[in-house]
Structures are given as C-alpha cells and as structure tokens.
Design a protein around this motif. Structure first.
Motif, PDB file in Angstrom:
ATOM      1  N   LEU A 146       0.829  -1.210   0.000  1.00  0.00           N
ATOM      2  CA  LEU A 146       0.000   0.000   0.000  1.00  0.00           C
ATOM      3  C   LEU A 146       0.864   1.262   0.000  1.00  0.00           C
ATOM      4  CD1 LEU A 146      -2.682  -1.138   2.619  1.00  0.00           C
ATOM      5  CD2 LEU A 146      -2.868  -1.123   0.118  1.00  0.00           C
ATOM      6  N   GLU A 147       2.125   1.120   0.357  1.00  0.00           N
ATOM      7  CA  GLU A 147       3.046   2.272   0.320  1.00  0.00           C
ATOM      8  C   GLU A 147       3.734   2.382  -1.035  1.00  0.00           C
ATOM      9  OE1 GLU A 147       5.523   2.052   4.012  1.00  0.00           O
ATOM     10  OE2 GLU A 147       3.821   0.882   4.760  1.00  0.00           O
ATOM     11  N   LEU A 148       3.557   1.354  -1.880  1.00  0.00           N
ATOM     12  CA  LEU A 148       4.239   1.329  -3.172  1.00  0.00           C
ATOM     13  C   LEU A 148       3.288   1.621  -4.325  1.00  0.00           C
ATOM     14  CD1 LEU A 148       6.319  -1.976  -2.660  1.00  0.00           C
ATOM     15  CD2 LEU A 148       6.954   0.357  -2.057  1.00  0.00           C
ATOM     16  N   ILE A 149       2.030   1.196  -4.175  1.00  0.00           N
ATOM     17  CA  ILE A 149       1.084   1.273  -5.300  1.00  0.00           C
ATOM     18  C   ILE A 149      -0.086   2.185  -4.963  1.00  0.00           C
ATOM     19  CG2 ILE A 149      -0.585  -0.059  -6.692  1.00  0.00           C
ATOM     20  CD1 ILE A 149       2.090  -1.002  -7.458  1.00  0.00           C
ATOM     21  N   GLU A 150      -0.357   3.117  -5.883  1.00  0.00           N
ATOM     22  CA  GLU A 150      -1.589   3.898  -5.805  1.00  0.00           C
ATOM     23  C   GLU A 150      -2.521   3.303  -6.859  1.00  0.00           C
ATOM     24  OE1 GLU A 150      -3.010   8.520  -6.302  1.00  0.00           O
ATOM     25  OE2 GLU A 150      -0.861   8.084  -6.196  1.00  0.00           O
ATOM     26  N   ASP A 151      -3.612   2.728  -6.395  1.00  0.00           N
ATOM     27  CA  ASP A 151      -4.480   1.922  -7.261  1.00  0.00           C
ATOM     28  C   ASP A 151      -4.946   2.687  -8.504  1.00  0.00           C
ATOM     29  OD1 ASP A 151      -5.901  -0.290  -8.065  1.00  0.00           O
ATOM     30  OD2 ASP A 151      -7.674   0.194  -6.857  1.00  0.00           O
ATOM     31  N   GLY A 152      -4.691   2.099  -9.678  1.00  0.00           N
ATOM     32  CA  GLY A 152      -5.145   2.701 -10.937  1.00  0.00           C
ATOM     33  C   GLY A 152      -4.235   3.812 -11.422  1.00  0.00           C
ATOM     34  N   VAL A 153      -3.186   4.132 -10.680  1.00  0.00           N
ATOM     35  CA  VAL A 153      -2.294   5.230 -11.066  1.00  0.00           C
ATOM     36  C   VAL A 153      -0.911   4.689 -11.474  1.00  0.00           C
ATOM     37  CG1 VAL A 153      -1.165   7.356 -10.292  1.00  0.00           C
ATOM     38  CG2 VAL A 153      -3.502   6.822  -9.536  1.00  0.00           C
ATOM     39  N   ASN A 154      -0.231   4.039 -10.538  1.00  0.00           N
ATOM     40  CA  ASN A 154       1.094   3.495 -10.876  1.00  0.00           C
ATOM     41  C   ASN A 154       1.121   1.973 -10.727  1.00  0.00           C
ATOM     42  OD1 ASN A 154       1.044   3.208  -8.150  1.00  0.00           O
ATOM     43  ND2 ASN A 154       2.861   4.443  -7.714  1.00  0.00           N
ATOM     44  N   GLY A 155      -0.070   1.385 -10.774  1.00  0.00           N
ATOM     45  CA  GLY A 155      -0.231  -0.061 -10.622  1.00  0.00           C
ATOM     46  C   GLY A 155      -1.669  -0.303 -10.185  1.00  0.00           C
ATOM     47  N   CYS A 156      -1.998  -1.545  -9.908  1.00  0.00           N
ATOM     48  CA  CYS A 156      -3.362  -1.840  -9.440  1.00  0.00           C
ATOM     49  C   CYS A 156      -3.293  -2.696  -8.188  1.00  0.00           C
ATOM     50  CB  CYS A 156      -4.148  -2.587 -10.514  1.00  0.00           C
ATOM     51  SG  CYS A 156      -4.541  -1.554 -11.930  1.00  0.00           S
ATOM     52  N   LEU A 157      -4.325  -2.592  -7.371  1.00  0.00           N
ATOM     53  CA  LEU A 157      -4.406  -3.379  -6.139  1.00  0.00           C
ATOM     54  C   LEU A 157      -5.627  -4.286  -6.196  1.00  0.00           C
ATOM     55  CD1 LEU A 157      -3.664  -0.479  -3.595  1.00  0.00           C
ATOM     56  CD2 LEU A 157      -2.119  -2.371  -4.180  1.00  0.00           C
ATOM     57  N   PHE A 158      -5.554  -5.420  -5.534  1.00  0.00           N
ATOM     58  CA  PHE A 158      -6.734  -6.270  -5.367  1.00  0.00           C
ATOM     59  C   PHE A 158      -6.716  -6.837  -3.959  1.00  0.00           C
ATOM     60  CE2 PHE A 158      -5.377 -10.782  -5.452  1.00  0.00           C
ATOM     61  CZ  PHE A 158      -4.020 -10.608  -5.687  1.00  0.00           C
ATOM     62  N   SER A 159      -7.880  -7.248  -3.505  1.00  0.00           N
ATOM     63  CA  SER A 159      -8.013  -7.752  -2.141  1.00  0.00           C
ATOM     64  C   SER A 159      -7.240  -9.057  -1.968  1.00  0.00           C
ATOM     65  CB  SER A 159      -9.490  -8.053  -1.909  1.00  0.00           C
ATOM     66  OG  SER A 159      -9.918  -7.428  -0.814  1.00  0.00           O
ATOM     67  N   PRO A 160      -6.387  -9.182  -0.941  1.00  0.00           N
ATOM     68  CA  PRO A 160      -5.595 -10.407  -0.774  1.00  0.00           C
ATOM     69  C   PRO A 160      -6.467 -11.668  -0.851  1.00  0.00           C
ATOM     70  CG  PRO A 160      -5.002  -8.791   0.895  1.00  0.00           C
ATOM     71  CD  PRO A 160      -6.150  -8.203   0.124  1.00  0.00           C
ATOM     72  N   GLY A 161      -6.054 -12.607  -1.676  1.00  0.00           N
ATOM     73  CA  GLY A 161      -6.760 -13.878  -1.758  1.00  0.00           C
ATOM     74  C   GLY A 161      -7.930 -13.900  -2.733  1.00  0.00           C
ATOM     75  N   ASP A 162      -8.304 -12.750  -3.296  1.00  0.00           N
ATOM     76  CA  ASP A 162      -9.486 -12.684  -4.158  1.00  0.00           C
ATOM     77  C   ASP A 162      -9.098 -12.975  -5.625  1.00  0.00           C
ATOM     78  OD1 ASP A 162     -11.749 -12.065  -5.574  1.00  0.00           O
ATOM     79  OD2 ASP A 162     -12.188 -10.224  -4.484  1.00  0.00           O
ATOM     80  N   SER A 163      -9.143 -14.264  -5.988  1.00  0.00           N
ATOM     81  CA  SER A 163      -8.660 -14.648  -7.319  1.00  0.00           C
ATOM     82  C   SER A 163      -9.553 -14.106  -8.432  1.00  0.00           C
ATOM     83  CB  SER A 163      -8.536 -16.173  -7.425  1.00  0.00           C
ATOM     84  OG  SER A 163      -9.781 -16.765  -7.183  1.00  0.00           O
ATOM     85  N   LEU A 164     -10.855 -13.921  -8.130  1.00  0.00           N
ATOM     86  CA  LEU A 164     -11.752 -13.373  -9.150  1.00  0.00           C
ATOM     87  C   LEU A 164     -11.360 -11.923  -9.467  1.00  0.00           C
ATOM     88  CD1 LEU A 164     -14.207 -13.761 -10.922  1.00  0.00           C
ATOM     89  CD2 LEU A 164     -15.659 -13.004  -9.012  1.00  0.00           C
ATOM     90  N   ALA A 165     -11.143 -11.137  -8.406  1.00  0.00           N
ATOM     91  CA  ALA A 165     -10.729  -9.743  -8.609  1.00  0.00           C
ATOM     92  C   ALA A 165      -9.398  -9.694  -9.362  1.00  0.00           C
ATOM     93  CB  ALA A 165     -10.590  -9.033  -7.256  1.00  0.00           C
ATOM     94  N   LEU A 166      -8.504 -10.630  -9.045  1.00  0.00           N
ATOM     95  CA  LEU A 166      -7.207 -10.649  -9.744  1.00  0.00           C
ATOM     96  C   LEU A 166      -7.409 -10.937 -11.229  1.00  0.00           C
ATOM     97  CD1 LEU A 166      -4.105 -10.606  -9.811  1.00  0.00           C
ATOM     98  CD2 LEU A 166      -4.122 -13.024  -9.149  1.00  0.00           C
ATOM     99  N   SER A 167      -8.266 -11.922 -11.537  1.00  0.00           N
ATOM    100  CA  SER A 167      -8.462 -12.252 -12.960  1.00  0.00           C
ATOM    101  C   SER A 167      -9.090 -11.073 -13.697  1.00  0.00           C
ATOM    102  CB  SER A 167      -9.299 -13.528 -13.124  1.00  0.00           C
ATOM    103  OG  SER A 167     -10.625 -13.294 -12.701  1.00  0.00           O
ATOM    104  N   GLU A 168     -10.007 -10.363 -13.039  1.00  0.00           N
ATOM    105  CA  GLU A 168     -10.637  -9.202 -13.692  1.00  0.00           C
ATOM    106  C   GLU A 168      -9.614  -8.097 -13.937  1.00  0.00           C
ATOM    107  OE1 GLU A 168     -15.116 -10.026 -11.915  1.00  0.00           O
ATOM    108  OE2 GLU A 168     -13.911  -8.415 -11.031  1.00  0.00           O
ATOM    109  N   SER A 169      -8.749  -7.897 -12.969  1.00  0.00           N
ATOM    110  CA  SER A 169      -7.734  -6.847 -13.109  1.00  0.00           C
ATOM    111  C   SER A 169      -6.750  -7.190 -14.237  1.00  0.00           C
ATOM    112  CB  SER A 169      -7.008  -6.688 -11.765  1.00  0.00           C
ATOM    113  OG  SER A 169      -6.162  -5.593 -11.783  1.00  0.00           O
ATOM    114  N   ILE A 170      -6.356  -8.466 -14.310  1.00  0.00           N
ATOM    115  CA  ILE A 170      -5.449  -8.885 -15.401  1.00  0.00           C
ATOM    116  C   ILE A 170      -6.135  -8.662 -16.751  1.00  0.00           C
ATOM    117  CG2 ILE A 170      -4.287 -10.871 -16.478  1.00  0.00           C
ATOM    118  CD1 ILE A 170      -3.841 -12.027 -13.643  1.00  0.00           C
ATOM    119  N   ALA A 171      -7.403  -9.090 -16.845  1.00  0.00           N
ATOM    120  CA  ALA A 171      -8.138  -8.958 -18.124  1.00  0.00           C
ATOM    121  C   ALA A 171      -8.247  -7.492 -18.524  1.00  0.00           C
ATOM    122  CB  ALA A 171      -9.528  -9.589 -17.981  1.00  0.00           C
ATOM    123  N   LYS A 172      -8.556  -6.637 -17.559  1.00  0.00           N
ATOM    124  CA  LYS A 172      -8.720  -5.212 -17.855  1.00  0.00           C
ATOM    125  C   LYS A 172      -7.418  -4.632 -18.435  1.00  0.00           C
ATOM    126  CE  LYS A 172     -10.200  -0.930 -15.800  1.00  0.00           C
ATOM    127  NZ  LYS A 172      -9.910  -0.054 -14.722  1.00  0.00           N
TER     128      LYS A 172
END
Ligand code: UDP
Ligand code: GLC
Length: 384
Positions: A317-343
């Motif tokens: 959280l000190e390295l990534i600003e979501d949607g600006v210099n990277g993306c974040l997803f909720s730990p363990g949430d594989s669905l959110a991860l797959s959506e973020s990769i697809a996007k």
C-alpha cells in the motif's frame, strides 16, 4: 559518507529478498565493513564477488532450522545463542555498529551487547504477527529490541506498525525502504526477451509473471485460480521453495495439473535473470495472502516498465496507488485478480499509463543511492 564500520550479521545465506537487500548494503560499505553469516551458501559467494569481507560461523542444524513460528522449544538454543553472541561481539570489536538482518541474528546481536559489543541495530524486515511468529518469539524479539537495540530499521511503515502493535517502542523505528538500480532493467534488450518467449514457445500470447519463492503466503495458488478465467494467458512462476515448503509445491503442481491450465503454467525455478524475465512479461503480479512487509518484486516490476497488480496489504500500500502506478486487489481474491489482469490486457493505453507512471515513481522513490543515504542517516542516528 559511508565511513561507518559496520558488522552485518545474518543467520542465513539463502537468497531471499532480505539477503538481496543486504548484498546491496554490504557492497556499499565494503571498504569499511564486514559480514558474519551463520551458514555458508550463495550469499557468501555473492558478497565475496562484490569484494565484501565475509566470514561464516556455522550454527548448529537445530538452531538454523528453528521455526519463527515455533514455541518455547526455542529456549533450548540459549547456550548456543550465547556462544554465537560472543563470536559476534568479537567480530564487531573494531566496528561502530552491528546491523542484524534477521530475527535470529538480532537475538544473538542483542545478547552480544551484554558482552561489550558496539550498538546494535535490528534491520527488521518482517511483519511481526501471529501468522509468521509465535507469541513467545514475538515477545522475546520485542523485549530484546526495547531493551538492547539502539535503533530498529524497518522496511516499511507497515512493518513499523506491527512492531509497535507487538509492544515495540515507536521511537526506535526508522523506515528505510529497499533500493534498486534501474540500469539492470533499462539495459535488457529486445533480443533477450524474444529469446525467452521462444524458449517458452508462447509466441505473442499475453504473459503474466509471478516472481516469488514458492510458499503458501506468497499466494501462487491465487494466480493459478485466476488463470482458469483467462484462457489466452500464460504464466511464469519464477522462484523455488527456499525455506522447505515442499508440501505447498506439490499442492501447486496438482492445482496446475488440470486440462484448462495445460501448457500455460511455466515453472522456471529460482533465476538470476529476473530483469530479463520481467521485461518479457506483459504484466507482473504480486499475490501474497498476508501483508507483505515491503515487496521488492513490486518495485522491480515497475522498473521493468510493466503494469503491476499487487495484493492490497502491508508495504504494497506504500508502493502502489491503485489505478495510477499499478493496481491493487483484495488479498486472496482470485476473481478480482483475474478481472484486473483482463482489464489491463484489454486496454493497452491503460496498461501503458500504469507502466510509465510506475517506472517514474519507482525510479524517483527507490533509487539505490537515495536509499543508501537514508540507511546512512539511520545508522548515524545511533551514534549521536
Ligand atoms: N528473486 C530472484 N529469483 C527468483 C525469484 C525471486 O532473484 O527466482 C528475487 C526477486 O527479484 C526479489 C526477491 O527475490 O528481489 C524477493 O523479494 P521480495 O521482497 O519480493 O520477497 P521475499 O521473498 O523477500 O519475502
Ligand atoms: C523480507 C520481506 C519482503 C521484503 C524483503 C526486503 O524478505 O518478506 O517483503 O521486501 O524482506 O526488505
């Protein structure tokens, strides 16, 4: 600058992130300082190659294998800890400070202060929570820090908060992030990345890289789960089980051994050419299921000018600003991860803007030279 004579101590010679960071620090101080390890291995060789004065005082197998999550049985190692403390104290007799790079080495360094050693600094790189450290271990480490450490250098604010929550004195903490040389990434050529793609036989398929030792909390299984929803995508898993987690490796292999993932998961083992491999990827992911203390791979992905998706906890959280210099997803949430990769794969201009901003931020905030200055400052504070 960098005149301090430091004795760096570490119990392990296996190349985890803490040891890669130690390699950079000890190299910068090679002219004046030395390193004492409690086992022989790759780290000793790498330090020697860099011209660092390094010694090994081998600890017993029993002590090296003690688990941080273990309980009272760790008390059995007190006589040996005392012996090593004497060794540490002697090795540090002509030094200004001892910097302990791991919890085990810190315990011996703290005891060394009872044997006339110079001031001791704990370079704390772990989040001290129940997930990784038993209650006894946390209590002992925090007690020794409060009583004997002149400073606790922490690799993120998240690590500092956990130390304080475990009873550690806040005023001891000084944040020093990890530093990186961007040249290693900038110098990678197109030929080198093409060669990797051809070795993998993946043509131009989208490639996602996960660069981490194989360990449950590093969450490789989360990426494999996400991959089931991304039929075009290939994955490289770079890293091996560094600290004896073979059971997890078998579980992972089983997870990957399903028809829908066939030929799409590439196991590369531990590699020394991370910059080339990262540059070959379309994006880099970090999937820890527990708060990551810092997360070198996140900054490295940014330096490789790739969009990075990281698990939203701890140092990330000190390295990534979501949607600006990277993306974040909720730990363990594989669905959110797959959506973020697809996007990111479906939107090249979004991918490019994440990558470029990530690169700028990483270069600006984590240049090795800048970080060495904050390390030097943290060491100097101890002297005053
Ligand atoms: N790494 C490596 N080879 C591999 C896998 C990882 O050199 O095969 C490096 C990676 O580039 C990073 C470090 O290991 O610099 C891992 O550090 P991180 O802080 O991400 O996690 P740790 O394992 O220290 O918890
Ligand atoms: C530890 C942490 C990791 C951090 C590294 C370097 O290995 O697990 O998050 O990046 O130390 O400080």
């Amino acid at each position: 600058m960098r005149q301090h004579k430091i004795l760096f101590v570490d119990h392990t010679a296996v190349m985890g992130g803490a040891e890669l960071s130690l390699l950079d620090l000890a190299t910068a101080y090679a002219a004046t300082s030395k390193v004492l390890l409690f086992e022989d291995g790759t780290l000793r060789k790498r330090l020697k190659q860099q011209g660092v004065n390094v010694e090994v005082d081998r600890a017993s197998e029993a002590m090296l294998k003690l688990k941080a999550s273990g309980g009272l049985n760790s008390l059995a190692s007190i006589p040996e800890l005392w012996r090593i403390a004497g060794r540490v104290s002697r090795a540090a007799s002509d030094c200004d400070a001892i910097v302990a790079n791991s919890q085990k080495s810190f315990v011996t360094a703290a005891l060394a202060t009872l044997r006339n050693s110079p001031p001791v600094i704990w370079h704390l790189r772990d989040i001290l929570t129940a997930r990784h450290f038993s209650r006894v271990n946390r209590r002992v480490a925090v007690f020794l820090a409060n009583r004997f450490a002149s400073r606790v250098i922490v690799n993120s604010h998240a690590t500092a908060r956990a130390f304080v929550a475990a009873g550690g004195r806040k005023e001891l903490c000084q944040v020093v992030y990890n530093g990186f040389k961007s040249e290693k990434f900038d110098l990678v050529t197109k030929d080198e990345t093409m060669r990797v793609r051809s070795q993998l036989s993946i043509g131009n398929a989208p490639l996602v890289g996960l660069f981490s030792r194989l360990s449950y909390w590093k969450g490789q299984h989360i990426l494999l789960e996400a991959l089931k929803k991304l039929p075009e995508v290939h994955v490289i898993l770079v890293g091996e089980a560094l600290f004896g987690e073979q059971e997890y490796v078998s579980q992972l292999k089983e997870l990957a051994n399903v028809p829908e993932l066939a030929q799409r998961v590439h196991w590369l083992g531990f590699r020394d050419d991370v910059p080339i491999l990262m540059k070959t990827c379309n994006l880099v992911v970090h999937t820890s299921t527990e708060p990551e203390p810092f997360g070198r791979v996140i900054v490295e992905g940014q330096l490789a000018q790739k969009p990075v998706i990281a698990s939203a906890a701890g140092g990330a959280l000190e390295l990534i600003e979501d949607g600006v210099n990277g993306c974040l997803f909720s730990p363990g949430d594989s669905l959110a991860l797959s959506e973020s990769i697809a996007k990111i794969i479906d939107d090249p201009s979004f991918a490019e803007s994440l990558a470029q901003r990530g690169y700028q931020d990483a270069k600006q905030n984590f240049a090795l030279e800048t970080i060495l200055q904050s390390f030097e400052k943290a060491i100097s504070l101890t002297k005053s």
